[in-house]
Design a protein around this motif. Structure first.
Motif, PDB file in Angstrom:
ATOM      1  N   HIS A   2       0.830  -1.211   0.000  1.00 18.74           N
ATOM      2  CA  HIS A   2       0.000   0.000   0.000  1.00 18.74           C
ATOM      3  C   HIS A   2       0.864   1.260   0.000  1.00 18.74           C
ATOM      4  N   THR A  26       1.206   4.184  -2.983  1.00 20.77           N
ATOM      5  CA  THR A  26       0.875   5.592  -2.764  1.00 20.77           C
ATOM      6  C   THR A  26       2.114   6.479  -2.832  1.00 20.77           C
ATOM      7  N   ALA A  60       2.905   8.976  -5.728  1.00 17.41           N
ATOM      8  CA  ALA A  60       2.242  10.275  -5.908  1.00 17.41           C
ATOM      9  C   ALA A  60       3.056  11.419  -5.325  1.00 17.41           C
ATOM     10  N   ARG A  61       4.099  11.114  -4.588  1.00 16.05           N
ATOM     11  CA  ARG A  61       4.856  12.170  -3.919  1.00 16.05           C
ATOM     12  C   ARG A  61       5.541  13.095  -4.925  1.00 16.05           C
ATOM     13  N   PRO A  94       5.045  13.700   0.674  1.00  9.60           N
ATOM     14  CA  PRO A  94       3.630  13.361   0.477  1.00  9.60           C
ATOM     15  C   PRO A  94       2.805  14.598   0.152  1.00  9.60           C
ATOM     16  N   ARG A 127      -2.990  13.108   6.535  1.00 14.79           N
ATOM     17  CA  ARG A 127      -4.064  12.218   6.962  1.00 14.79           C
ATOM     18  C   ARG A 127      -4.451  12.470   8.413  1.00 14.79           C
ATOM     19  N   SER A 185      -8.685  13.450   4.922  1.00 13.30           N
ATOM     20  CA  SER A 185      -7.456  13.834   4.223  1.00 13.30           C
ATOM     21  C   SER A 185      -7.475  15.335   3.955  1.00 13.30           C
ATOM     22  N   THR A 201      -3.084  11.032  -5.323  1.00 13.78           N
ATOM     23  CA  THR A 201      -2.610  10.057  -4.345  1.00 13.78           C
ATOM     24  C   THR A 201      -3.514   8.825  -4.337  1.00 13.78           C
ATOM     25  N   ARG A 202      -4.819   9.052  -4.354  1.00 14.40           N
ATOM     26  CA  ARG A 202      -5.762   7.933  -4.326  1.00 14.40           C
ATOM     27  C   ARG A 202      -5.676   7.101  -5.610  1.00 14.40           C
ATOM     28  N   MET A 227      -2.678   4.846  -5.473  1.00  9.35           N
ATOM     29  CA  MET A 227      -2.878   3.805  -4.459  1.00  9.35           C
ATOM     30  C   MET A 227      -3.520   2.573  -5.079  1.00  9.35           C
ATOM     31  N   ASN A 228      -4.364   2.768  -6.077  1.00  7.95           N
ATOM     32  CA  ASN A 228      -5.011   1.626  -6.730  1.00  7.95           C
ATOM     33  C   ASN A 228      -4.005   0.698  -7.409  1.00  7.95           C
TER      34      ASN A 228
END
Length: 360
Positions: A262, A266, A269-270, A275, A279, A296, A307-308, A311-312
């Protein structure tokens, strides 16, 4: 010790300077949280804005600013801006963030996030805001939904003793969410231009967690799924600084291990290794089932969306046949998003009915 309003940070979302730290140096968020999902009734006036602001200041003067007392952050939804101001909404309405999602897309006018180490303080504040008394807001604000939860060592296991959650776990899936360096700094999520300069944006998701299936996996597999195949359970337990996520080598790691972490996903995306979201998530047993209220904060909603999306790890199945869009792919297989909502968070000075037309 009480707080005078002029000593409070200009940014509502500036919480972290009040946090304590554990023996490993990890920041400790407030242990108890409430999300008050609100809808506006009628047409608020400048007098209503003054009443809400005076109420919030009264509470802030009564309680210390921080986990020992109270932290607050109120955001306003697209509907508020569209119906009650002359401004376009600073945030878009929510949308599904994965092809397997079917969340309820919510349209609350506001969300008030309350946090404290003392659960009774939060209950008392809620009763005073939406009950008889001088702080009552019910003439203009309806408490449509109340969401509750907790974060901190031992709380998930204590609240759900029939589960396999480790005794020291601060969250439902057993791992620390707040590590040094794994959050977007508060300054970097602060809006720098426009009518909400000094504020931020907020995305609120209610996520069901399949903790039973999660804990059927052995500890090293859980660590690999949460962080990276290179992180063992023993290493994960000792993490205090941002975990090495191998985000830059995800294709090779996935091909070698047939699994994606995970944090590894993610991490892609940084920007410059930093980041993009901050969160404020916490565990919940609302409706009697384990879950997460995922709050968030970010400068723009695009930061959350980016970011989301990564994450996928939608590309992961192309790197190994055993990886699916959810199977062996981070925590995707263990979460179902119930709902999503979006809000704009003004700076403290403008938090009560921001950009109200009647005030002009």
């Amino acid at each position: 010790m009480t707080t005078t309003t002029h000593t409070l940070p200009a940014a509502q979302h500036a919480w972290e300077a009040t946090f304590d730290h554990d023996e490993e140096g990890r920041p400790l968020a407030p242990r108890h949280h409430r999300l008050l999902m609100l809808d506006v009734t009628g047409t608020p006036t400048a007098a209503d804005a003054d009443h809400l602001e005076t109420t919030l200041r009264t509470l802030e003067q009564e309680l210390p600013h921080g986990p020992t007392g109270m932290l607050t952050c109120i955001g306003w939804g697209p509907g508020w801006f569209e119906q009650h101001t002359g401004h376009r909404s600073p945030v878009a309405r929510p949308a599904p963030m994965a092809r397997w999602e079917n969340p309820r897309l919510e349209s609350y006018d506001a969300c008030l996030h309350l946090a404290s180490d003392n659960e009774d303080i939060l209950a008392d504040i809620t009763d005073r805001l939406f009950g008889d008394g001088p702080l009552d807001q019910r003439e203009r604000l309806q408490l449509t939904d109340l969401r509750t939860g907790f974060v901190g060592r031992g709380l998930p296991a204590a609240r759900r003793p029939d589960a396999a959650i480790p005794d020291r776990a601060p969250l439902m899936l057993g791992f620390h969410s707040g590590l040094r360096g794994n959050q977007a700094p508060e300054d970097s999520i602060t809006i720098t231009t426009g009518p909400l300069t000094g504020g931020t944006t907020m995305h609120v998701s209610y996520i069901d967690l399949d903790t039973d299936s999660w804990y059927e996996q052995d500890p090293d597999t859980r660590s690999a799924q949460m962080y990276s195949p290179h992180i063992s359970a023993d290493q994960a337990e000792r993490l205090a600084d941002d975990a090495k996520s191998d985000a830059d080598t995800l294709p090779a790691t996935a091909a070698a291990h047939g699994r994606v972490g995970h944090a590894q996903a993610t991490g892609r995306a940084r920007l410059g290794g930093v980041p993009r979201i901050n969160r404020r998530d916490f565990a919940t047993l609302d409706h009697g089932t384990p879950g997460t209220h995922f709050v968030s904060l970010q400068r723009t909603m695009e930061d959350f969306n980016a970011t989301r999306a990564v994450m996928n790890a939608g590309d992961a199945p192309t790197h190994h046949a055993r990886i699916g869009v959810r199977r062996r792919n981070g925590i995707n297989a263990f979460m179902e998003v119930r709902s999503r909502a979006t809000f704009a968070v003004p700076p403290r000075r403008d938090r009560a009915y921001p950009l109200l037309t009647a005030r002009d």
